[in-house]
Each structure stands twice: as structure tokens, then as C-alpha cells.
Design an enzyme around this catalytic site. Structure first.
Site, PDB file in Angstrom:
ATOM      1  N   GLY A  57     -11.661   6.630  43.199  1.00  0.00           N
ATOM      2  CA  GLY A  57     -12.015   6.489  44.600  1.00  0.00           C
ATOM      3  C   GLY A  57     -13.340   5.762  44.752  1.00  0.00           C
ATOM      4  N   GLY A 117     -14.010   2.719  45.212  1.00  0.00           N
ATOM      5  CA  GLY A 117     -14.016   1.481  45.969  1.00  0.00           C
ATOM      6  C   GLY A 117     -14.723   1.552  47.303  1.00  0.00           C
ATOM      7  N   ASP A 161      -3.533   4.286  41.463  1.00  0.00           N
ATOM      8  CA  ASP A 161      -2.985   5.033  42.585  1.00  0.00           C
ATOM      9  C   ASP A 161      -2.707   6.443  42.082  1.00  0.00           C
ATOM     10  OD1 ASP A 161      -1.627   6.148  44.685  1.00  0.00           O
ATOM     11  OD2 ASP A 161      -0.097   4.577  44.831  1.00  0.00           O
ATOM     12  N   VAL A 162      -3.523   7.403  42.503  1.00  0.00           N
ATOM     13  CA  VAL A 162      -3.396   8.761  41.971  1.00  0.00           C
ATOM     14  C   VAL A 162      -2.169   9.484  42.502  1.00  0.00           C
ATOM     15  CG1 VAL A 162      -5.856   9.039  41.482  1.00  0.00           C
ATOM     16  CG2 VAL A 162      -4.957   9.696  43.731  1.00  0.00           C
ATOM     17  N   SER A 207     -15.040  20.537  49.440  1.00  0.00           N
ATOM     18  CA  SER A 207     -15.550  20.476  50.801  1.00  0.00           C
ATOM     19  C   SER A 207     -15.994  21.862  51.239  1.00  0.00           C
ATOM     20  CB  SER A 207     -14.446  19.976  51.752  1.00  0.00           C
ATOM     21  OG  SER A 207     -14.799  20.158  53.112  1.00  0.00           O
ATOM     22  N   TYR A 228      -5.849  20.729  54.940  1.00  0.00           N
ATOM     23  CA  TYR A 228      -7.019  20.192  54.238  1.00  0.00           C
ATOM     24  C   TYR A 228      -7.812  21.305  53.575  1.00  0.00           C
ATOM     25  CZ  TYR A 228     -11.334  17.487  53.541  1.00  0.00           C
ATOM     26  OH  TYR A 228     -12.442  16.869  52.998  1.00  0.00           O
TER      27      TYR A 228
END
Length: 268
Positions: free
Chosen positions: A29, A31, A76-77, A152, A165
Site C-alpha cells: 500500500g 503507493g 494486488d492483495v 485503527s 470496518y
């Protein structure tokens, strides 16, 4: 730096405690957003950084900012075979950091099965396979390694519209804790970083609404949103020799969000 043969022996100097010279790392991630800043931070502490992202062009842009200390790979995970191939192609990593996540903000009764699968697949299943594949590779190395996942505050503090989430972020923590227990004897450490509210594309829809933007800003003790670069120090710490006895932990970088339960304003 600590001796890999005897990590319990104190170093002659602590000056290089956060120095990552000679370490190979990967940021999944990398990028954009937090991932890009983490990649920059690792490189500026002298680590070699593999920037992995589904968007190869974005990964290459990050690499251009690393002053020759990085390489870009497309990953691409959501494709388990690609994760397995990346782990076998990079068996010498000292640290893996992964930040990729998605969210669909809806109440439970309004969720569709497709939306639930989308969140579970990226946030939870991909986490499991990253830990499985890269953990296995690190366990074969004499020096082990460090696996760092971005969870998170929603793993412990929820609000309406965050069921899927929050569940995935709590699940990530438990995957990493279990991996810490299973891989600890092979010198593989597994930890989570739990940000508060950060100005990333994932939170843009909240920030676009002034009342929501302000409410989120004032929930934390510091009274503001975090910037992506404020997550970098935690990642460097967990990738470095400064954290050789830290595993199965969650490091909150939330501006005091989870320390506060409401506010009290005294009367004049």
C-alpha cells in the site's frame, strides 16, 4: 544496534537504535497516503524499501522519492497467489508493513452481501494471507523479522456505520497477536499500529462535510486530525532495533482519542 546472536546484550551505543541500514523492508500500500510516507521514512533511516501496490504507477512514483533505496512491485492483495509469489520472491525481508484498507460506511441493516465481502476481503482476508505467507518466510531466517499492520481506533471504539470496518480492524489485531504467539520462537515479531482519524482518501467523505470534519477533529485530546506523516515514527520504531522486545502489541497513534470519553466544560 543489537547483536542478532544475543539481543539481550546491551549495545555499546544507543545512537543507532533507529538506524535501519542493511535492513530490507516492504510497504504494502506504499503507493499513496500513509504507506507512501512510511516508505519515505524507512528509506530515510537507510532501509531498502520494496514499495508494493496494486497501482504500479503510484508505487513507482513513491520509489522516485526514495533516493535510490527502493524498488516498485505490483501487488494486488485480493489475489492470494500474488501474495504467495511476493513472499517467495522476497524471502529476505526484515520488516513488512501493510496499510491497504477500505470502508463502506453504512448501518448494518443497510449493508449488502457484496459490500460486506469487499471490506472483509481487503481488510481481513488479505491481512491473514500477508501474515501467513511473509510470516512463514521470516520464520526461516536466522534473524526473524517484524510484521506491522495498520489497524485503527475502530478496533476498540465504534460508531454507527462502522460495523464491518471495526470488525476487520479488531480481527487484524487478533491475527497479529496470534501470529506473535506462534512465530515468536522463530524471532518474528508481529504488532499493530492503530491510528485515529487521518487525512487520507479513505476519510475524504467525512472531511467533505464541515460539521463531521469539525466533530472528528475535536474528539481527540489534541483537537485535530492527524497527517499521514505522523504515523511514520511508529512504523520506524516497530521495524527497528528499538523494539526488539515488542510483539503482540497495539501502538495507538490517535492523538488521545481512545483516552477520552466525552468532554466536561465547567460552567462560568
Amino acid at each position: 544496534m543489537f547483536s542478532s546472536e544475543d539481543p539481550t546484550a546491551a549495545p555499546a551505543s544507543y545512537a543507532g537504535l533507529f538506524d535501519l541500514t542493511g535492513k530490507r523492508t516492504m510497504v504494502v500500500g506504499g503507493g499513496s497516503g500513509i504507506g507512501r510516507e512510511v516508505a519515505r521514512g524507512l528509506a530515510e533511516h537507510n532501509a531498502q524499501v520494496v514499495v508494493a501496490d496494486r497501482d504500479l504507477t503510484a508505487a513507482e512514483q513513491t520509489v522516485r522519492e526514495l533516493h535510490g533505496l527502493g524498488e516498485a512491485v505490483e501487488l494486488d492483495v485480493l489475489d492470494t497467489a500474488q501474495i504467495e509469489d511476493a513472499a517467495s520472491t522476497h524471502p529476505d525481508l526484515d520488516a513488512l508493513v501493510f496499510t491497504a484498507a477500505t470502508n463502506v460506511r453504512k448501518r448494518i441493516v443497510d449493508y449488502t452481501a457484496e459490500e460486506l465481502d469487499r471490506v472483509l476481503d481487503l481488510n481481513l482476508k488479505a491481512t491473514f494471507h500477508l501474515v501467513r505467507c511473509f510470516g512463514a518466510a521470516m520464520a526461516q531466517r536466522p534473524g526473524g523479522g517484524s510484521i506491522i499492520g495498520f489497524s485503527s481506533i475502530r478496533a476498540v471504539a465504534v460508531e454507527p456505520g462502522q460495523a464491518a470496518y471495526a470488525a476487520t480492524k479488531a480481527g487484524m489485531v487478533q491475527i497479529l497477536r496470534t501470529a506473535a504467539a506462534e512465530l515468536g520462537p522463530r524471532k518474528v515479531r508481529c504488532n499493530a499500529i492503530a491510528p485515529g482519524v487521518v487525512t487520507t482518501p479513505l476519510t475524504q467523505q467525512i472531511r467533505d462535510v464541515p460539521s463531521w470534519n469539525d466533530a472528528y477533529a475535536h474528539k481527540s485530546a489534541l483537537g485535530r486530525w492527524a497527517a499521514p506523516h505522523e504515523m511514520v515514527g511508529a512504523a520506524i520504531y516497530l521495524a527497528s532495533d528499538a523494539s526488539t522486545f515488542v510483539t503482540g502489541s497495539v501502538l495507538y497513534v490517535d492523538g488521545g482519542w481512545t483516552a477520552i470519553d466525552g468532554r466536561f466544560e465547567p460552567p462560568n
